[in-house]
Design a protein around this motif. Structure first.
Motif, PDB file in Angstrom:
ATOM      1  N   SER A  60     -12.074  21.288  24.989  1.00 16.40           N
ATOM      2  CA  SER A  60     -10.823  21.865  24.481  1.00 16.40           C
ATOM      3  C   SER A  60     -10.999  22.396  23.067  1.00 16.40           C
ATOM      4  N   ARG A  61     -11.648  21.590  22.226  1.00 16.30           N
ATOM      5  CA  ARG A  61     -11.867  22.028  20.852  1.00 16.30           C
ATOM      6  C   ARG A  61     -12.829  23.217  20.779  1.00 16.30           C
ATOM      7  N   ARG A  99     -13.125  25.547  23.049  1.00 15.84           N
ATOM      8  CA  ARG A  99     -12.377  26.753  23.434  1.00 15.84           C
ATOM      9  C   ARG A  99     -11.508  27.240  22.270  1.00 15.84           C
ATOM     10  N   ARG A 100     -10.910  26.264  21.561  1.00 19.12           N
ATOM     11  CA  ARG A 100     -10.084  26.660  20.411  1.00 19.12           C
ATOM     12  C   ARG A 100     -10.928  27.337  19.326  1.00 19.12           C
ATOM     13  N   SER A 156     -11.837  30.782  20.422  1.00 21.38           N
ATOM     14  CA  SER A 156     -10.665  31.653  20.309  1.00 21.38           C
ATOM     15  C   SER A 156     -10.421  32.074  18.863  1.00 21.38           C
ATOM     16  N   ILE A 157     -10.558  31.080  17.962  1.00 19.55           N
ATOM     17  CA  ILE A 157     -10.353  31.388  16.541  1.00 19.55           C
ATOM     18  C   ILE A 157     -11.406  32.368  16.047  1.00 19.55           C
TER      19      ILE A 157
END
Length: 650
Positions: A14-15, A17-18, A21-22
């Motif tokens: 999850s982190r 992917r974040r 994305s950032i």
């Protein structure tokens, strides 16, 4: 235990992917940012060959099989402005040249009176593009303190400027080649608004204004690009106009020899016996036996008198020129023989009447003369107050299309064996792109705005008062009968002369520095010519452009010229040693002008003044063809630059 591991893995995914994305978002923002702020291709023109740069529009070659290496005449059919948007150029209606002839002739006739007052016959009076110090932004550089100075000229009055200091974070970058981007937003500027005297700024850096009244780098511009070399900094302003900081004479010499060693024209599309003759001439010039003795010429005035004499003799023996007969009057084949633009007219007249160099068969020519008057081009086509020179460029472009369609010679070399002679202030600009691969003899010899040292030729700006007798009033007093230390009188063309008058007008009895009003009041005592003839040094400051007719006038009246014009290439730079008969003062040292002149000893002054008298023969027009006169010296510089720029067809 396994459940904890699974939860940990999901958390990591999850982190991740974040994070991705950032990063993607940041990358997108950067790409969008670059799309709006990336400078146009002009910034890369000093770093990469023009043939490797992408073009926004391919205008097509004049002949279908024209090599891609050649200079394309019809290239700029659209322009990208400073904001990155595209402006389409509309073809202007062909002007009625016949209706302009009477108007032009009337203007020329109005200048026929010879009242002895040379003050008003000065640089280009077309002030639509000329700078006003109050509306300019002046860029200053102080390498010792690591500052860039951007002086906003919108401050009140001419005497003070509001200054912003932009700190260069890494001083070592100033000695490295590369591109340094200085963000001039509020975060990158150490703002310090002070009322600073112009002369103080001049002492910190010499270059103060761009020619042609192009916009300067402003403190509001988001990005200022610097091309930093060991001794040469190029500033790209917000209109993408390149401005070089001042070069010393030694640096200019180094640049000249570097250009001569590296620059070559395009490889010709087919071989020519005439190219081989020029290559053979080059070998003879390089292999000449060095001798300092000569009965006619004074050897110390020349870089290499032996090479000059050999080159001149080979020119007389070898060179053949074809003049294109195309082109309608008044722009073509109509010389102006009077006034400050007379140089292009006298060369035109003498070239057309010279049977020794001319050939009627273009296939027998080494060089091709594109015979037009830049002054008459401006008078015929420029609409006053329009601030638009497109019609002049378009007219020259159509002329080239015509001769390229009729003859094969332009396309064979991309115009490298073609030359033009033009003295108007706008000639450098209106020939840019369409003729800048040719040899251009120009009065505006400013390397900071596009003059190509080693390919272009500096045309001396000569103010001819009497076409029937161009040698009228020649000469001056002996060296020991010149009571005035320094003399200048002239109109306030450009901001620099205002600074000159501020520091020296009515400030010192030895410095006879006059503005237009003070000189008219005092001219009952002495005329302009009498001051020239009785002064030790004649001040030749830049006007709107770096060139001034005072340089040739000084030599004409045997007064030692003091050149104050940064990045100006003096006439016949490739031949003459200017330090032997002139004084060159950086603009930043204007305050020290008298100190510099007084530091020259009497014996040194005598040598300088003797050098002026010895070199004078190269700056004189004659109705007859005289060896080593001004006409032949201009022609020789054109010939020599072709010799050193020709590319072998092997």
């Amino acid at each position: 235990m396994e459940g904890c591991i699974v939860q940990f893995q999901r958390l990591c995914q999850s982190r991740s992917r974040r994070l991705v994305s950032i990063m993607a978002l940041i990358l997108s923002v950067l790409l969008v940012f670059q799309a709006f702020t990336l400078p146009s291709k002009r910034i890369y023109s000093s770093q990469y060959p023009s043939s490797k740069l992408p073009t926004a529009f391919d205008g097509g070659s004049l002949n279908k099989d024209f090599s891609s290496q050649s200079q394309r005449v019809g290239k700029p059919s659209l322009l990208i402005n400073s904001h990155g948007s595209v402006n389409f150029l509309q073809l202007s209606k062909k002007p009625d040249l016949d209706s302009s002839v009477s108007e032009i002739d009337g203007e020329l006739q109005n200048n026929d009176s010879d009242d002895g007052n040379w003050l008003d016959d000065d640089e280009n009076l077309d002030t639509e593009f000329s700078g006003d110090l109050r509306n300019e932004t002046i860029l200053k550089k102080d390498l010792d303190n690591g500052f860039l100075f951007m002086a906003d000229g919108n401050s009140k009055g001419n005497s003070h400027l509001a200054v912003e200091k932009t700190r260069i974070l890494d001083d070592e970058l100033m000695s490295m080649q590369g591109v340094l981007s200085v963000n001039s937003s509020k975060n990158a500027i150490l703002s310090e608004e002070t009322e600073t005297d112009i002369a103080t700024l001049l002492n910190q850096q010499g270059k103060q204004e761009l020619g042609d009244n192009e916009s300067f780098v402003s403190s509001e511009s988001f990005l200022t690009q610097l091309n930093v070399g060991a001794s040469n900094v190029t500033i790209l302003n917000k209109k993408n106009i390149l401005m070089k900081l001042p070069l010393s004479m030694s640096e200019m010499n180094s640049l000249f020899f570097k250009n001569r060693a590296l620059r070559r024209s395009m490889r010709p599309r087919w071989s020519s016996a005439h190219d081989r003759q020029i290559l053979a001439a080059k070998k003879e010039i390089e292999d000449v036996h060095i001798s300092e003795k000569d009965r006619q010429l004074f050897a110390p005035l020349y870089r290499n008198i032996s090479k000059f004499k050999r080159s001149y003799k080979l020119m007389e023996r070898t060179l053949k020129i074809y003049i294109y007969q195309e082109g309608e009057k008044p722009i073509f084949h109509q010389p102006i023989l009077k006034g400050i633009y007379a140089a292009e007219g006298w060369f035109m007249k003498l070239m057309e009447s010279n049977k020794h160099y001319l050939v009627k068969d273009p296939s027998q020519a080494h060089l091709f003369y594109m015979l037009f008057s830049s002054r008459l081009l401006q008078l015929a086509l420029y609409v006053p107050d329009s601030h638009n020179r497109t019609s002049m460029r378009r007219h020259l472009q159509n002329y080239l299309h015509m001769i390229a369609a009729k003859y094969p010679f332009w396309n064979r070399t991309g115009g490298a064996d073609h030359f033009l002679v033009a003295c108007h202030d706008w000639a450098l600009n209106v020939t840019k792109n369409i003729m800048d691969h040719s040899i251009r003899a120009l009065c505006v010899a400013d390397i900071s705005i596009g003059f190509e040292l080693g390919r272009d030729v500096c045309l001396p700006e000569t103010n001819v008062r009497s076409p029937k007798n161009p040698l009228k009033d020649l000469g001056g007093r002996p060296w020991n009968r010149r009571p005035t230390l320094a003399f200048f009188a002239g109109n306030l063309h450009g901001g620099f002369r205002s600074i000159l008058l501020k520091h020296w007008e009515n400030k010192d009895p030895d410095m006879k520095i006059f503005g237009p009003s003070t000189f008219r009041v005092g001219r009952r005592k002495m005329t302009y010519i009498q001051y020239m003839k009785s002064s030790k040094y004649c001040i030749c400051p830049r006007g709107y452009e770096v060139n001034s007719p005072r340089l040739a006038e000084s030599i004409f009246f045997e007064c030692v010229p003091v050149i104050i014009a940064d990045n100006y290439v003096p006439p016949f730079f490739e031949i003459l040693n200017w330090e032997k008969f002139s004084v060159i003062v950086p603009e930043k040292d204007l305050r020290r002008l008298k100190e510099i002149l007084l530091s020259i000893t009497e014996s040194e002054y005598r040598e300088l003044q003797m050098g002026v008298k010895k070199v004078q023969r190269h700056f004189l027009w004659s109705n007859k063809h005289v060896k080593y006169d001004l006409f032949h010296m201009i022609l020789h510089s054109i010939w020599l630059n072709r010799v050193y720029n020709i590319e072998s067809d092997d």
